[in-house]
Design a protein around this motif. Structure first.
Motif, PDB file in Angstrom:
ATOM      1  N   ALA B 169       0.843  -1.201   0.000  1.00 37.25           N
ATOM      2  CA  ALA B 169       0.000   0.000   0.000  1.00 37.25           C
ATOM      3  C   ALA B 169       0.881   1.255   0.000  1.00 37.25           C
ATOM      4  O   ALA B 169       0.650   2.197  -0.766  1.00 37.25           O
ATOM      5  CB  ALA B 169      -0.924  -0.007   1.209  1.00 37.25           C
ATOM      6  N   GLY B 170       1.911   1.258   0.853  1.00 36.15           N
ATOM      7  CA  GLY B 170       2.793   2.417   0.949  1.00 36.15           C
ATOM      8  C   GLY B 170       3.498   2.686  -0.369  1.00 36.15           C
ATOM      9  O   GLY B 170       3.593   3.837  -0.838  1.00 36.15           O
ATOM     10  N   ARG B 171       3.973   1.611  -0.981  1.00 38.68           N
ATOM     11  CA  ARG B 171       4.724   1.738  -2.238  1.00 38.68           C
ATOM     12  C   ARG B 171       3.828   2.284  -3.356  1.00 38.68           C
ATOM     13  O   ARG B 171       4.159   3.274  -4.019  1.00 38.68           O
ATOM     14  CB  ARG B 171       5.227   0.344  -2.624  1.00 38.68           C
ATOM     15  N   VAL B 172       2.655   1.633  -3.531  1.00 39.71           N
ATOM     16  CA  VAL B 172       1.751   2.022  -4.626  1.00 39.71           C
ATOM     17  C   VAL B 172       1.200   3.428  -4.391  1.00 39.71           C
ATOM     18  O   VAL B 172       1.110   4.241  -5.329  1.00 39.71           O
ATOM     19  CB  VAL B 172       0.610   0.981  -4.763  1.00 39.71           C
ATOM     20  N   ALA B 173       0.879   3.734  -3.136  1.00 36.83           N
ATOM     21  CA  ALA B 173       0.313   5.054  -2.830  1.00 36.83           C
ATOM     22  C   ALA B 173       1.318   6.166  -3.131  1.00 36.83           C
ATOM     23  O   ALA B 173       0.987   7.201  -3.688  1.00 36.83           O
ATOM     24  CB  ALA B 173      -0.106   5.106  -1.365  1.00 36.83           C
ATOM     25  N   HIS B 178       3.082  10.583  -6.456  1.00 30.62           N
ATOM     26  CA  HIS B 178       4.187  11.213  -7.177  1.00 30.62           C
ATOM     27  C   HIS B 178       3.761  11.519  -8.616  1.00 30.62           C
ATOM     28  O   HIS B 178       4.015  12.620  -9.140  1.00 30.62           O
ATOM     29  CB  HIS B 178       5.399  10.278  -7.143  1.00 30.62           C
ATOM     30  N   ARG B 179       3.085  10.574  -9.256  1.00 31.74           N
ATOM     31  CA  ARG B 179       2.621  10.777 -10.636  1.00 31.74           C
ATOM     32  C   ARG B 179       1.587  11.897 -10.708  1.00 31.74           C
ATOM     33  O   ARG B 179       1.632  12.753 -11.573  1.00 31.74           O
ATOM     34  CB  ARG B 179       1.996   9.484 -11.177  1.00 31.74           C
ATOM     35  N   GLN B 180       0.662  11.901  -9.747  1.00 25.29           N
ATOM     36  CA  GLN B 180      -0.442  12.859  -9.793  1.00 25.29           C
ATOM     37  C   GLN B 180      -0.022  14.278  -9.439  1.00 25.29           C
ATOM     38  O   GLN B 180      -0.480  15.236 -10.047  1.00 25.29           O
ATOM     39  CB  GLN B 180      -1.545  12.431  -8.823  1.00 25.29           C
ATOM     40  N   THR B 181       0.841  14.409  -8.447  1.00 19.23           N
ATOM     41  CA  THR B 181       1.136  15.740  -7.919  1.00 19.23           C
ATOM     42  C   THR B 181       2.479  16.286  -8.386  1.00 19.23           C
ATOM     43  O   THR B 181       2.710  17.488  -8.340  1.00 19.23           O
ATOM     44  CB  THR B 181       1.179  15.721  -6.380  1.00 19.23           C
ATOM     45  N   GLY B 182       3.366  15.423  -8.808  1.00 20.51           N
ATOM     46  CA  GLY B 182       4.691  15.863  -9.199  1.00 20.51           C
ATOM     47  C   GLY B 182       5.628  16.096  -8.033  1.00 20.51           C
ATOM     48  O   GLY B 182       6.795  16.419  -8.207  1.00 20.51           O
ATOM     49  N   PHE B 183       5.140  15.909  -6.802  1.00 20.94           N
ATOM     50  CA  PHE B 183       6.019  16.030  -5.633  1.00 20.94           C
ATOM     51  C   PHE B 183       7.062  14.918  -5.651  1.00 20.94           C
ATOM     52  O   PHE B 183       6.779  13.804  -6.092  1.00 20.94           O
ATOM     53  CB  PHE B 183       5.233  15.937  -4.320  1.00 20.94           C
TER      54      PHE B 183
END
Lengths: 138, 446
Positions: B169-173, B178-183
């Motif tokens: 869960a931690g890895r996928v989340a 990262h993909r969605q926000t660019g952070f």
């Protein structure tokens, strides 16, 4: 270092206690897990053999830095044909014992597999002495 | 930092030195010294048994506080499956998620989703790896994994080399955020809402691999804060995001229900787990393919950081798991088994041996046996060790003295008293005659 336990016929509820104490002792002695596992299997199967087949007996573990020796000595019917008893699947356990999930004929073969040397002496009508050793390598 | 991190700690102020905890510890990891319970770090498996039995609330679990999510630009909550069983049926998992957002998290990723994916991975592994020793043991409960490290190291090869749902869960989340926000990955904080201290330790100091989770917040703390927000939530248009099968992992037996292949055994409660592990060690249970083993009675809903009564939670979890239809989540998780595999094996933690040198250890063992035979065998715990045998082991290692035993101390006092009396009756040769001090006018002090 010697540990000695009495084992009584049909005492299934306590079968495994000698093996458990031997395990704990070997862990305290810092013996490697794989070696301990072998000793547990030998002690447990030997203990069960007395519970299932004999009248009563003792399990003795002699532990030194070089090896673990497990002696199972019982008064009981003895083993008629030791070679036959060593075969996988051969069992003289009565049906009610098999129904309990024991007596599958794997006891002595498992002891053989888990020990580095195995001697069995038996006198029909008197009893059996089993001596298994497990070498503690580096 | 010391060699071992532990979530389970002692509150020195509250501890009365009552010895309740030392007798319940499954790895004999606690001793009472100077009126306080001391935890032997290399033995502690963070199961939380001592937290449960302490009558003075002196055993505590260290967790991250809710404010720690502010240290990150973007924070993700990972609610454990057991979390949903804490609420009444009208507070659905979706409403609970909305509450977590209101509480300050930027997004929520249910561990229950990852549990479904891990169930698939376990099923594949069991079907593909037929030659691996049976039964394979679940790696989901970190207290059980640590128990095996300390007390059953010969069974480490039985632990399935797949990571837990929390890790996935931690890895996928994090990847998704990262993909969605660019952070950057380090700007994203992933927080597990934990039912137990063992998971906190697993996050801070994983057994083997590194963790994908940044912190663990006590479920009870989140629960309390969440209930306060619930009235002001707009929950009209929430669509289901978790299905029952993953939620079921939060209670005993749920993991096996989700795996559904082969011959599966489920055991819960640390002492029951120990007896099943002993049976596996003796060579039994080879007919079983997989062992779901959980340290807490009832599974994760029985964790010591869980607010709700575990029996109530069990019913609610059961109803939830049954009532929810499948939510398709397969596309969120990689299909290949490799993604779920551990990078490094779980190492042994031989914390029980009496000495590093085998010859010395054997000598100490012999000595300990002799001492045990002389101790009363009452296992009263007054010496600060969990049993007479444990005291003997402590003595030969130099951690305790014979006089710690109150019976031994009493016996020696008695002996000493007898010697004093005997000595008092001995007379030097010059004092051979009957003699008493003049008492004739003895009433003068009155």
């Amino acid at each position: 270092m010697q540990l000695k336990f009495h084992v009584q016929r049909n005492d299934f509820s306590r079968a495994g206690q000698a093996a458990a104490r031997i395990k704990k002792t070997l862990q305290l002695a810092g013996i490697k897990p794989a070696i301990i596992r072998k000793a547990i299997i030998v002690a447990y199967e030997a203990e069960l053999n007395i519970v299932i087949h004999a009248y009563h007996g003792t399990i003795t573990a002699n532990i030194s830095t070089g090896q673990i020796e497990i002696l199972a000595q019982d008064e009981g019917p003895g083993i008629v044909d030791i070679d036959l008893a060593m075969q996988e699947g051969y069992s003289t356990a009565p049906p009610h014992i098999r129904k309990m999930g024991f007596g599958a004929g794997m006891g002595l073969p498992n002891i053989k597999k888990s020990s580095d040397s195995l001697e069995i002496y038996s006198a029909v009508g008197r009893g059996t002495l089993l001596r298994a050793t497990i070498v503690i390598g580096d | 930092m010391s060699e071992y991190f532990h979530s389970v700690r002692l509150d020195e102020e509250k501890c009365k030195g009552c010895t309740n905890c030392i007798k319940h510890c499954p790895t004999e990891a606690i001793r009472v010294r100077k009126g306080r319970a001391r935890i032997i770090e290399e033995r502690c498996i963070d199961c939380g048994e001592c937290i449960r039995v302490c009558p003075n609330q002196a055993k505590v679990a260290i967790t991250d506080d809710l404010d720690s999510i502010k240290k990150y630009r973007y924070s993700i909550a990972l609610p454990a499956p057991s979390f949903y069983g804490q609420f009444k049926p009208e507070l659905t998992p979706e409403i609970v998620h909305a509450g977590l957002i209101a509480l300050g998290f930027d997004s929520v990723f249910p561990v229950a989703l990852a549990a479904e994916a891990v169930s698939r991975a376990i099923r594949n592994y069991l079907e593909q790896q037929r030659e691996r020793p049976r039964p394979l043991i679940s790696s989901a409960c970190p207290a059980v994994v640590r128990l095996v490290q300390v007390r059953f190291p010969s069974l480490l090869e039985h632990i399935i080399p797949l990571v837990s749902p929390m890790e996935i869960a931690g890895r996928v989340a994090r990847e998704a955020a990262h993909r969605q926000t660019g952070f950057g990955p380090e700007e994203i904080g992933v927080f597990f809402l934990t039912p137990c201290p063992a998971k906190v330790t697993e996050v801070k100091q994983p057994a083997g691999d590194s963790s994908s989770v940044d912190g663990a917040i006590s479920m009870s703390v989140v629960y309390g804060n969440l209930l306060r927000m619930m009235d002001n939530l707009n929950t009209a248009s929430l669509s289901p995001v978790v299905s029952g099968i993953g939620i079921g992992w939060g209670r005993a037996g749920g993991e096996n229900e989700a795996i559904k292949t082969g011959s599966l055994l489920a055991v819960d409660g640390i002492h029951c787990v120990i007896s099943v592990l002993e049976e596996i060690e003796r060579g039994g249970l080879e007919d079983i393919d997989y062992l779901e083993a959980q340290a807490c009675t009832g599974g994760c809903i029985g964790g010591c950081l869980v607010p709700q009564n575990p029996f109530v939670a069990r019913v609610r979890m059961g109803n939830l798991a049954r009532s929810r239809q499948r939510v398709e989540s397969g596309h969120m998780f990689p299909a290949e088994l490799d993604y779920y595999c551990r990078k490094s094996p779980v190492p042994a933690r031989p914390a029980l041996k009496l000495a590093d040198d085998p010859a010395l250890a054997l000598m100490r063992l012999e000595e300990a046996e002799k001492i045990v035979a002389e101790l009363p065998g009452l296992d009263c715990g007054s010496c600060g060790s969990p049993s007479c045998r444990a005291l003997a082991e402590d003595i030969v290692q130099g951690y305790a003295r014979r006089s710690y035993c109150i019976f031994e101390l009493r016996r020696r006092l008695q002996q000493l008293a007898e010697e004093i009396v005997e000595l008092a009756q001995k007379q030097p040769p010059a004092m051979g005659r009957e003699w008493s001090p003049a008492r004739d006018e003895g009433e003068e002090h009155d």
